[in-house]
Write an enzyme that holds these catalytic residues in place. Sequence first.
Site, PDB file in Angstrom:
ATOM      1  N   ASN A  45       0.588  -2.416  -8.014  1.00  0.00           N
ATOM      2  CA  ASN A  45       1.669  -2.188  -8.973  1.00  0.00           C
ATOM      3  C   ASN A  45       2.139  -0.731  -8.893  1.00  0.00           C
ATOM      4  OD1 ASN A  45       3.527  -2.807 -10.923  1.00  0.00           O
ATOM      5  ND2 ASN A  45       2.052  -3.429 -12.482  1.00  0.00           N
ATOM      6  N   HIS A  87       1.287  -3.471 -21.365  1.00  0.00           N
ATOM      7  CA  HIS A  87       1.012  -4.839 -20.931  1.00  0.00           C
ATOM      8  C   HIS A  87       1.018  -5.818 -22.099  1.00  0.00           C
ATOM      9  CE1 HIS A  87      -0.337  -3.128 -17.045  1.00  0.00           C
ATOM     10  NE2 HIS A  87      -0.072  -4.328 -16.577  1.00  0.00           N
TER      11      HIS A  87
END
Length: 483
Positions: A338, A369
Amino acid sequence: ETPSPPPLRITTVFCFASLLQINFVACQLFALLAAFWFRIYLSPSHASSAVRHAFATLFGIYFAVFCFGWYSIHLFVLVMMNYGIMNMASIPNIHRYSFVVAMGYLTLCHISRIYIFHYGILTTDFSGPLMIITQKITTLACQLHDGIGRQAEELTAEQNRLAVKSRPSLLEYLSYLLNFMSIIAGPCSNYKDYIAFIEGRHVHMKLLEVNWKQKGYDRLPDPSPTGAVMYKLCITLVSLILFLTLTKNFPMACIIDNEFLDKTPFLSRLGYLYVVTQAAKPKYYFAWTLADAVNNAAGYGFSGVDERGTFRWDLLSNLNIWNIETATSFKMYIENWNIQTAAWLKRVCYDRAPWYPTALTFILSALWHGIYPGYYFTFLTGILITLAARAIRNNCRHYFLSSVPLKIAYDVVTWAVTQLAVCYTVAPFVMLAVEPTIKFYKSVYFHMHILSVLVLLLLPIRPQTHSIRRAQNQAMLNSVKSK
């Protein structure tokens, strides 16, 4: 205990998830075709910047509505709220207000999803695009603050390069946040890079960094992304096949099954943990590589020329699979997984945090998140393991560099430990809830937590490069001010 949802609810959520996945893939494939058309027929030589901005924005809005229905209103509300902040807030505070509003709205949406879907994470629900838009909003706000509200000598080289010197127009702003190449799955890019792409300067700027006359060229070459796109589509196809064959057959829940725990020795459980973690990766490889290919197909993502003279199209790449699978340190693994989110965390948090940059960065990552407890187990564990890994590397690695066999032995051991440490850390991220997480960590005796604490207690901690650099920057600033 929380009662299980009735069968009808389970069936409804499952069908909704399947529909969203189909919409996601359909949108991304359509976006890929639109990207090729965009590069060929709406290239900077054929269309003005305004037309390119408008097309990218309108298609992005259409994709959002098609894929997420009325949930897409959340994207548009957040975008317009922060456009107001960007134009009305004072420059010294613009990054703070934008950060609080964007992260606050994202967190409220994460909380609402708990009540709507319980623990049924939908891989393509509206929070995914909202998370990318939050990254872009805060990135632009920080870079605008750097460009207008700070002196050049206060900035790092990267901050200077990416600083935005004027507020964008509404069309530029909407195009950056909602363009069809990145609205579904990202990735986040820098505002100046995106504007250079729309205006046709993106590739040219990178090519000027090379002396082409020395290489025998009498003019600048014209790199084509077609080869890079085809290569990434092959990776996407392989990832899809692995997802359909491995991911379904090796669910993370197996590692906390009572029968499995009773019959399987500790070392075998660690080996199986590695297998199920590997099986969970292909869906990320698929989504991120396809998103990268879409941007490349539109002509965006050129990063320059490597030492061998090969054109590189990895400016927006979100992962380096080879470096992930061969990582010999926790840091190396994180830096190649990521990638664009790691870059965002560095630019908006790590480089700006007044204290404890590593801890604050992990906490922000968890908050970004969502609010599932598993995320916080993962990122808090990540802080501990990162600090322990850093201490081991700083204190021990130099002893193994004296000979090739020692270096190979060191790399093999650190590879195995790194891969297991990552599996140990990310398991709660997949499990989400408290009970299975605690059950998993008990089953492996909290061994990584205990080892990390012992390392931090026994090995000396050297000053972080971040702290040293901050002190040097402050000294330089004081010197400039005194003059």
